[in-house]
Design a protein around this motif. Structure first.
Motif, short mmCIF file in Angstrom:
data_model
loop_
_atom_site.label_atom_id
_atom_site.label_comp_id
_atom_site.label_asym_id
_atom_site.label_seq_id
_atom_site.Cartn_x
_atom_site.Cartn_y
_atom_site.Cartn_z
N ASN A 29 0.83 -1.21 0.00
CA ASN A 29 0.00 0.00 0.00
C ASN A 29 0.86 1.26 0.00
OD1 ASN A 29 -2.46 -1.25 -0.10
ND2 ASN A 29 -2.76 -1.24 2.13
N SER A 30 1.99 1.20 0.72
CA SER A 30 2.91 2.34 0.79
C SER A 30 3.51 2.62 -0.59
CB SER A 30 4.01 2.06 1.80
OG SER A 30 4.95 3.10 1.79
N GLN A 31 3.91 1.56 -1.30
CA GLN A 31 4.46 1.73 -2.65
C GLN A 31 3.39 2.24 -3.61
OE1 GLN A 31 6.08 -2.12 -3.56
NE2 GLN A 31 8.10 -1.60 -2.72
N LYS A 32 2.18 1.72 -3.45
CA LYS A 32 1.07 2.14 -4.30
C LYS A 32 0.77 3.63 -4.06
CE LYS A 32 -3.52 0.53 -5.63
NZ LYS A 32 -4.59 -0.41 -5.31
N THR A 33 0.74 4.03 -2.77
CA THR A 33 0.48 5.43 -2.41
C THR A 33 1.62 6.31 -2.92
OG1 THR A 33 -0.69 4.72 -0.43
CG2 THR A 33 0.03 7.01 -0.49
N SER A 34 2.87 5.87 -2.78
CA SER A 34 4.03 6.63 -3.26
C SER A 34 3.95 6.81 -4.78
CB SER A 34 5.31 5.91 -2.88
OG SER A 34 6.42 6.60 -3.38
N GLY A 35 3.55 5.78 -5.48
CA GLY A 35 3.40 5.85 -6.94
C GLY A 35 2.31 6.83 -7.33
N LEU A 36 1.21 6.85 -6.58
CA LEU A 36 0.12 7.78 -6.86
C LEU A 36 0.55 9.23 -6.61
CD1 LEU A 36 -2.95 5.87 -5.36
CD2 LEU A 36 -2.46 6.29 -7.78
N HIS A 37 1.37 9.42 -5.56
CA HIS A 37 1.87 10.75 -5.25
C HIS A 37 2.78 11.25 -6.37
CE1 HIS A 37 1.04 10.99 -0.66
NE2 HIS A 37 0.08 10.33 -1.30
N LYS A 38 3.68 10.40 -6.84
CA LYS A 38 4.58 10.78 -7.93
C LYS A 38 3.79 11.12 -9.19
CE LYS A 38 8.60 8.18 -6.42
NZ LYS A 38 9.49 7.04 -6.67
N GLN A 39 2.78 10.31 -9.45
CA GLN A 39 1.93 10.54 -10.62
C GLN A 39 1.19 11.89 -10.49
OE1 GLN A 39 -1.22 7.62 -11.13
NE2 GLN A 39 -0.64 7.37 -13.30
N MET A 40 0.71 12.18 -9.30
CA MET A 40 0.02 13.44 -9.06
C MET A 40 0.97 14.62 -9.22
SD MET A 40 -2.71 15.10 -8.41
CE MET A 40 -3.90 13.95 -7.77
#
Length: 188
Positions: free
Chosen positions: A5-16
């Motif tokens: 979940n942390s990696q998924k959230t980090s990926g979403l933040h980078k994308q944003m």
């Protein structure tokens, strides 16, 4: 699972962040593109054309007969923005269509430092603008001023005899303002 979940959230933040950077760059580019887009639209549609460009002004004057049967009252208006004193030498004059006329505006720099100023013209009624041909004008050019300096600027013009008959008065109005950031240019 928490690490996923942390990696998924980090990926979403980078994308944003990437999307936001793209939006900021696009907004910045659009802001720069607005001026040429606005000018092009105004030239095509004829809307908000402050001073029509007269490419062959000398030829127009050579081929113009003075219409002594008609007089147009030309009112000269001056507005300043900033620490300038700006005024016409005379507030009004009677002009025959086709007659070559010279009128002066006087500008005084009240600022304690060197600067630059610029004038933007406008006409009333707006339909008179296309018949008001200027051979010499100080508008749209940055004018350098030393502190306390006074300058006189001539406006040489002719009113085309094809001016509609219902126009009896033309107001030529200039707004003179300090050009932001032009202090260094004026000092050179």
């Amino acid at each position: 699972m928490a690490q996923g979940n942390s990696q998924k959230t980090s990926g979403l933040h980078k994308q944003m962040v990437v999307r936001l950077v793209v939006i900021v760059v696009a907004m910045f580019a659009f802001g720069y593109a607005l001026v040429p887009i606005y000018k092009a639209i105004c030239e095509i549609t004829g809307i908000n054309v402050l001073t029509p460009q007269t490419k062959n002004a000398e030829e127009i004057v050579k081929n113009t007969q003075v219409d002594k049967s008609r007089s147009i009252e030309v009112i000269f208006d001056a507005n300043e923005r900033g620490k300038f004193q700006f005024k016409p030498e005379t507030n009004r004059m009677m002009v025959h269509p086709g007659e070559l006329v010279t009128m002066n505006y006087v500008v005084y720099n009240n600022l304690p430092n060197d600067t630059a100023g610029q004038a933007i013209p406008s006409y009333l009624p707006s339909k008179a603008a296309e018949h008001f041909t200027k051979l010499e004008c100080f508008c749209f050019k940055q004018q350098p001023f030393k502190s306390g300096e006074t300058k006189e600027f001539p406006v040489v013009f002719v009113i085309n005899p094809k001016l509609p008959q219902d126009v009896h008065t033309i107001t030529l109005s200039y707004t003179f303002f300090e050009v932001a950031g032009a202090t260094a240019m004026a000092a050179e």
